[in-house]
Design a protein around this motif. Structure first.
Motif, PDB file in Angstrom:
ATOM      1  N   ALA A  60     -10.681 -32.844   8.323  1.00  0.00           N
ATOM      2  CA  ALA A  60     -10.956 -34.035   9.128  1.00  0.00           C
ATOM      3  C   ALA A  60     -12.145 -33.813  10.056  1.00  0.00           C
ATOM      4  O   ALA A  60     -12.869 -34.761  10.378  1.00  0.00           O
ATOM      5  CB  ALA A  60      -9.717 -34.413   9.929  1.00  0.00           C
ATOM      6  N   ASP A  61     -12.360 -32.577  10.485  1.00  0.00           N
ATOM      7  CA  ASP A  61     -13.473 -32.285  11.394  1.00  0.00           C
ATOM      8  C   ASP A  61     -14.819 -32.646  10.774  1.00  0.00           C
ATOM      9  O   ASP A  61     -15.772 -32.976  11.499  1.00  0.00           O
ATOM     10  CB  ASP A  61     -13.468 -30.804  11.780  1.00  0.00           C
ATOM     11  N   GLN A  62     -14.909 -32.578   9.446  1.00  0.00           N
ATOM     12  CA  GLN A  62     -16.173 -32.893   8.787  1.00  0.00           C
ATOM     13  C   GLN A  62     -16.536 -34.368   8.905  1.00  0.00           C
ATOM     14  O   GLN A  62     -17.701 -34.743   8.721  1.00  0.00           O
ATOM     15  CB  GLN A  62     -16.111 -32.487   7.320  1.00  0.00           C
ATOM     16  N   LEU A  63     -15.545 -35.202   9.194  1.00  0.00           N
ATOM     17  CA  LEU A  63     -15.810 -36.632   9.322  1.00  0.00           C
ATOM     18  C   LEU A  63     -16.269 -37.027  10.725  1.00  0.00           C
ATOM     19  O   LEU A  63     -16.645 -38.178  10.954  1.00  0.00           O
ATOM     20  CB  LEU A  63     -14.558 -37.443   8.964  1.00  0.00           C
ATOM     21  N   ILE A  64     -16.216 -36.103  11.661  1.00  0.00           N
ATOM     22  CA  ILE A  64     -16.587 -36.408  13.045  1.00  0.00           C
ATOM     23  C   ILE A  64     -18.091 -36.224  13.216  1.00  0.00           C
ATOM     24  O   ILE A  64     -18.628 -35.122  13.056  1.00  0.00           O
ATOM     25  CB  ILE A  64     -15.812 -35.508  14.027  1.00  0.00           C
ATOM     26  N   ALA A  65     -18.770 -37.297  13.541  1.00  0.00           N
ATOM     27  CA  ALA A  65     -20.225 -37.253  13.696  1.00  0.00           C
ATOM     28  C   ALA A  65     -20.637 -36.647  15.034  1.00  0.00           C
ATOM     29  O   ALA A  65     -21.648 -35.947  15.124  1.00  0.00           O
ATOM     30  CB  ALA A  65     -20.811 -38.657  13.559  1.00  0.00           C
ATOM     31  N   ARG A  66     -19.859 -36.934  16.085  1.00  0.00           N
ATOM     32  CA  ARG A  66     -20.203 -36.431  17.418  1.00  0.00           C
ATOM     33  C   ARG A  66     -18.921 -36.310  18.230  1.00  0.00           C
ATOM     34  O   ARG A  66     -18.153 -37.261  18.321  1.00  0.00           O
ATOM     35  CB  ARG A  66     -21.198 -37.383  18.099  1.00  0.00           C
ATOM     36  N   SER A  67     -18.694 -35.146  18.786  1.00  0.00           N
ATOM     37  CA  SER A  67     -17.462 -34.895  19.528  1.00  0.00           C
ATOM     38  C   SER A  67     -17.528 -35.528  20.915  1.00  0.00           C
ATOM     39  O   SER A  67     -18.600 -35.924  21.391  1.00  0.00           O
ATOM     40  CB  SER A  67     -17.231 -33.388  19.675  1.00  0.00           C
ATOM     41  N   ALA A  68     -16.381 -35.590  21.564  1.00  0.00           N
ATOM     42  CA  ALA A  68     -16.330 -36.136  22.923  1.00  0.00           C
ATOM     43  C   ALA A  68     -17.226 -35.338  23.867  1.00  0.00           C
ATOM     44  O   ALA A  68     -17.937 -35.915  24.703  1.00  0.00           O
ATOM     45  CB  ALA A  68     -14.887 -36.134  23.422  1.00  0.00           C
ATOM     46  N   ASP A  69     -17.200 -34.015  23.746  1.00  0.00           N
ATOM     47  CA  ASP A  69     -18.038 -33.184  24.618  1.00  0.00           C
ATOM     48  C   ASP A  69     -19.525 -33.445  24.379  1.00  0.00           C
ATOM     49  O   ASP A  69     -20.330 -33.440  25.333  1.00  0.00           O
ATOM     50  CB  ASP A  69     -17.721 -31.707  24.400  1.00  0.00           C
ATOM     51  N   GLU A  70     -19.907 -33.672  23.127  1.00  0.00           N
ATOM     52  CA  GLU A  70     -21.309 -33.969  22.840  1.00  0.00           C
ATOM     53  C   GLU A  70     -21.723 -35.288  23.483  1.00  0.00           C
ATOM     54  O   GLU A  70     -22.835 -35.402  24.029  1.00  0.00           O
ATOM     55  CB  GLU A  70     -21.522 -34.019  21.328  1.00  0.00           C
ATOM     56  N   HIS A  71     -20.864 -36.277  23.420  1.00  0.00           N
ATOM     57  CA  HIS A  71     -21.163 -37.548  24.078  1.00  0.00           C
ATOM     58  C   HIS A  71     -21.375 -37.348  25.576  1.00  0.00           C
ATOM     59  O   HIS A  71     -22.297 -37.909  26.173  1.00  0.00           O
ATOM     60  CB  HIS A  71     -20.024 -38.545  23.858  1.00  0.00           C
ATOM     61  N   ARG A  72     -20.515 -36.545  26.163  1.00  0.00           N
ATOM     62  CA  ARG A  72     -20.616 -36.318  27.611  1.00  0.00           C
ATOM     63  C   ARG A  72     -21.896 -35.564  27.953  1.00  0.00           C
ATOM     64  O   ARG A  72     -22.554 -35.868  28.962  1.00  0.00           O
ATOM     65  CB  ARG A  72     -19.384 -35.551  28.094  1.00  0.00           C
ATOM     66  N   ARG A  73     -22.268 -34.586  27.141  1.00  0.00           N
ATOM     67  CA  ARG A  73     -23.501 -33.837  27.407  1.00  0.00           C
ATOM     68  C   ARG A  73     -24.731 -34.741  27.342  1.00  0.00           C
ATOM     69  O   ARG A  73     -25.744 -34.477  27.988  1.00  0.00           O
ATOM     70  CB  ARG A  73     -23.648 -32.685  26.400  1.00  0.00           C
ATOM     71  N   LEU A  74     -24.621 -35.815  26.564  1.00  0.00           N
ATOM     72  CA  LEU A  74     -25.742 -36.750  26.430  1.00  0.00           C
ATOM     73  C   LEU A  74     -25.700 -37.867  27.468  1.00  0.00           C
ATOM     74  O   LEU A  74     -26.495 -38.805  27.407  1.00  0.00           O
ATOM     75  CB  LEU A  74     -25.745 -37.340  25.022  1.00  0.00           C
ATOM     76  N   GLY A  75     -24.768 -37.775  28.405  1.00  0.00           N
ATOM     77  CA  GLY A  75     -24.815 -38.672  29.557  1.00  0.00           C
ATOM     78  C   GLY A  75     -23.769 -39.760  29.629  1.00  0.00           C
ATOM     79  O   GLY A  75     -23.752 -40.540  30.592  1.00  0.00           O
ATOM     80  N   VAL A  76     -22.877 -39.845  28.625  1.00  0.00           N
ATOM     81  CA  VAL A  76     -21.832 -40.872  28.654  1.00  0.00           C
ATOM     82  C   VAL A  76     -20.585 -40.318  29.342  1.00  0.00           C
ATOM     83  O   VAL A  76     -20.114 -39.232  29.000  1.00  0.00           O
ATOM     84  CB  VAL A  76     -21.468 -41.331  27.227  1.00  0.00           C
ATOM     85  N   ASP A  77     -20.078 -41.052  30.294  1.00  0.00           N
ATOM     86  CA  ASP A  77     -18.813 -40.683  30.959  1.00  0.00           C
ATOM     87  C   ASP A  77     -17.676 -41.161  30.054  1.00  0.00           C
ATOM     88  O   ASP A  77     -17.154 -42.265  30.195  1.00  0.00           O
ATOM     89  CB  ASP A  77     -18.730 -41.343  32.338  1.00  0.00           C
ATOM     90  N   LEU A  78     -17.304 -40.317  29.092  1.00  0.00           N
ATOM     91  CA  LEU A  78     -16.320 -40.681  28.070  1.00  0.00           C
ATOM     92  C   LEU A  78     -14.931 -40.251  28.512  1.00  0.00           C
ATOM     93  O   LEU A  78     -14.694 -39.073  28.801  1.00  0.00           O
ATOM     94  CB  LEU A  78     -16.680 -40.022  26.744  1.00  0.00           C
ATOM     95  N   ARG A  79     -14.017 -41.207  28.535  1.00  0.00           N
ATOM     96  CA  ARG A  79     -12.650 -40.947  28.972  1.00  0.00           C
ATOM     97  C   ARG A  79     -11.707 -41.250  27.811  1.00  0.00           C
ATOM     98  O   ARG A  79     -11.457 -42.412  27.469  1.00  0.00           O
ATOM     99  CB  ARG A  79     -12.311 -41.804  30.193  1.00  0.00           C
TER     100      ARG A  79
END
Length: 458
Positions: A60-79
Motif C-alpha cells: 500500500a505504501d507504493q500508492l502514497i504519492a506524498r506522506s503527511a510529513d512531506e506535506h508539512r515540510r512543504l508548508g501545509v499545516d496538515l492535521r
C-alpha cells in the motif's frame, strides 16, 4: 495573514493547498494553509487499489504519492484524524473533532471543500446493526485496500463483484488473478455507459477468462453464517455462492457538510463551482464532491476521476494564491481501463458522448464501428483494435469515441480526446499528421481510419 482551511487531504485538497502556497510566493499574498483530513491517509492513488489487491503492486505504501510529513515540510499545516462536523458561514468558522474526541473551532478566511465521494452500499450488504457483513466491502479507499489484502488470502475461493463499471472490471481481474472463481453481477450491461456493441465485446472477454457474467441482475439479499457472507440472492431468485463480495456500485459526492450549511447542491448531488472552483465569495470546492461541465453538451455531469480532481485542485490553488487567470475548462469524461486475466487482454477507453446522449442534446448523430490493428499485420506486436466513432452529420464535428482492443489500443483515445477538445471535425482527424512505423501503427492509424470512414458516410 489570510487563513485558508482545506477540508480533505487527498488529490484535490492537497493540489489546492500546495498550489496556493506556490502562487502566493509569486503574487506576494501572505497566506497560511490548514488541511483537515478525517482518515489516516493522504495523497494516495485510489486508482491503484485493484492492482494492489490483485498482487501487481507490492504494498500500500507504493500508492502514497506524498506522506503527511512531506506535506508539512512543504508548508501545509496538515492535521490528520480530524473530522469536520459543521460550517458556520456567517462567523467563518468550522467545527471539528480530533481522533481523540477533542472538539475544535477553526476560523477561516477562505474554505476549500475537497471531501471526495463515498462508495454506494446497498441495504442488503449491512447487518442488523448497520455494519458491513464480513467479507462484503467496497474498494474505494486505502483502508478498503488494506481490508482486502488482509482478507484475500485464505478467505475461500468464490468471489463476487457487484457492479460492472471501471472498478468492477478491475476488481474482477484482481480476484481472478488471485485464483478466485469469479462472478460479476451488474444491473444492466457490463460498462453500460459504453455502446452495447462494445459492452458485448467486454462481456465476451470476461467469459473467455472464466468470469461468470450476470447481466440485468440486481442483488436482493445476503445469506450470512457466523458473521460472514456465504451467498447472495438476486431479485429473480438466483442464489450466487460467495466467500467475498466486492461492492463496485459507484460513488456519490460527499456533500453533506456543505448541504447542512446551506450550500447549493446540483442534480447529481455534487457542488457546482464556477470555473475558478468558487461556490460563494469565501467557499470553494474541488474533486469528487463536485459536478463538472460537459464540454460536449454544456450540461452538468458527475465524472469522479483523479485527472479532474488534480486539475480542479490546481485551478483552485492558483485563484486562492492570487492568480485569477486560471480556469477549469470542463470535462470530456475521458477514461481508460483494462481487463487482463488468463487468455484475455482487453484495453477499454472512451471520450465524449455516445449516440444516445447526442440525440438527447439535439445532435444528428452517426455512429460507426471500424476494425483495425494496432500495428502492421506482419509485425508480432499487431493486436486487434475496434474504434466506435460518433459524429454530427450537420457540422461533421466529432462527438465521441470508444475503443476496445489488445495491447497499445487504449491510449489512442487521447488522440480523439484532443480532437474533441479542439472541436475538430472528422475530416480534421482523418487528415492529421500522425506517426507511423510498422511496430506502432498501420499506415492509416486506427482512429484516422475510423474518422475517414465516418466522413465518407456523412
Amino acid at each position: 495573514m489570510e487563513r485558508i482551511v482545506v477540508v480533505g487531504a487527498d488529490a484535490a485538497g492537497m493540489s489546492a493547498a500546495h498550489q496556493a502556497l506556490r502562487t502566493a510566493e509569486v503574487t506576494g499574498r501572505r497566506i497560511e494553509v490548514i488541511a483537515l483530513e478525517q482518515t489516516a491517509d493522504t495523497s494516495y492513488s485510489a486508482c491503484g487499489i485493484p492492482y494492489l489487491v490483485g498482487g501487481q503492486v507490492d504494498s500500500a505504501d507504493q500508492l502514497i504519492a506524498r506522506s503527511a510529513d512531506e506535506h508539512r515540510r512543504l508548508g501545509v499545516d496538515l492535521r490528520m484524524g480530524t473530522t469536520v462536523t459543521g460550517i458556520d458561514r456567517d462567523r467563518h468558522v468550522v467545527t471539528a473533532t480530533t481522533q481523540f474526541g477533542d472538539p475544535q473551532q477553526i476560523d477561516f478566511d477562505q474554505l476549500v471543500l475537497c471531501t471526495g465521494a463515498q462508495a454506494m452500499v446497498p441495504d442488503w450488504a449491512r447487518d442488523a446493526h448497520g455494519e458491513l457483513i464480513g467479507g462484503v466491502h467496497p474498494a474505494k479507499t486505502l483502508a478498503d485496500a488494506r481490508y482486502w489484502l488482509d482478507l484475500i488470502i485464505g478467505s475461500g475461493r468464490r468471489g463476487l463483484v457487484v457492479g460492472g463499471g471501471y472498478i468492477g472490471l478491475e476488481m474482477a481481474e484482481a480476484l481472478a488473478e488471485r485464483g478466485f472463481d469469479t462472478t460479476l453481477a451488474t444491473r444492466t450491461r457490463v460498462m453500460s455507459k459504453l455502446d452495447p456493441e462494445i459492452s458485448d465485446r467486454i462481456e465476451a472477454g470476461l467469459t473467455a477468462a472464466g468470469v461468470t457474467v450476470c447481466t440485468d441482475t440486481t442483488i436482493a439479499s445476503a445469506r450470512v453464517e457466523d458473521g460472514r457472507i456465504r451467498s447472495v440472492t438476486t431479485l429473480a431468485g438466483q442464489e450466487i455462492p460467495a466467500d467475498v463480495v466486492v461492492l463496485a456500485l459507484g460513488v456519490s459526492p460527499s456533500t453533506g457538510l456543505g448541504a447542512a450549511a446551506g450550500l447549493p447542491i446540483g442534480a447529481h448531488g455534487g457542488y457546482q463551482p464556477d470555473d475558478h472552483q468558487r461556490i460563494t465569495e469565501s467557499i470553494w470546492a474541488a474533486g469528487d464532491c463536485c459536478e463538472s461541465i460537459d464540454r460536449m453538451t454544456g450540461d452538468w455531469l458527475y465524472a469522479p476521476l483523479g485527472t479532474h480532481a488534480n486539475k480542479q485542485g490546481r485551478v483552485c490553488g492558483f485563484n486562492l494564491g492570487g492568480d485569477d487567470s486560471k480556469r477549469f475548462a470542463g470535462v470530456l469524461a475521458t477514461a481508460i481501463t483494462r481487463f487482463a486475466s488468463g487468455p484475455t487482454y482487453l484495453e477499454i477507453a472512451r471520450t465524449g458522448i455516445n449516440s444516445q446522449v447526442a440525440a438527447r442534446f439535439g445532435y444528428d448523430a452517426i455512429t460507426l464501428i471500424t476494425e483495425s490493428n494496432t500495428a502492421s499485420g506482419y509485425m508480432a506486436e499487431a493486436a486487434p483494435i475496434t474504434v466506435l466513432l460518433t459524429a454530427d452529420r450537420t457540422t461533421r464535428r466529432i462527438l465521441g469515441a470508444q475503443i476496445i482492443g489488445g495491447a497499445q489500443s487504449g491510449k489512442r483515445i487521447d488522440t480523439v480526446a484532443a480532437a474533441l477538445w479542439g472541436r475538430m471535425s472528422v475530416d480534421d482527424l482523418a487528415e492529421m499528421d500522425l506517426s507511423y512505423a510498422p511496430p506502432f501503427a498501420t499506415v492509416w492509424e486506427a482512429v484516422q481510419l475510423a474518422a475517414r470512414r465516418v466522413a465518407e458516410r456523412i
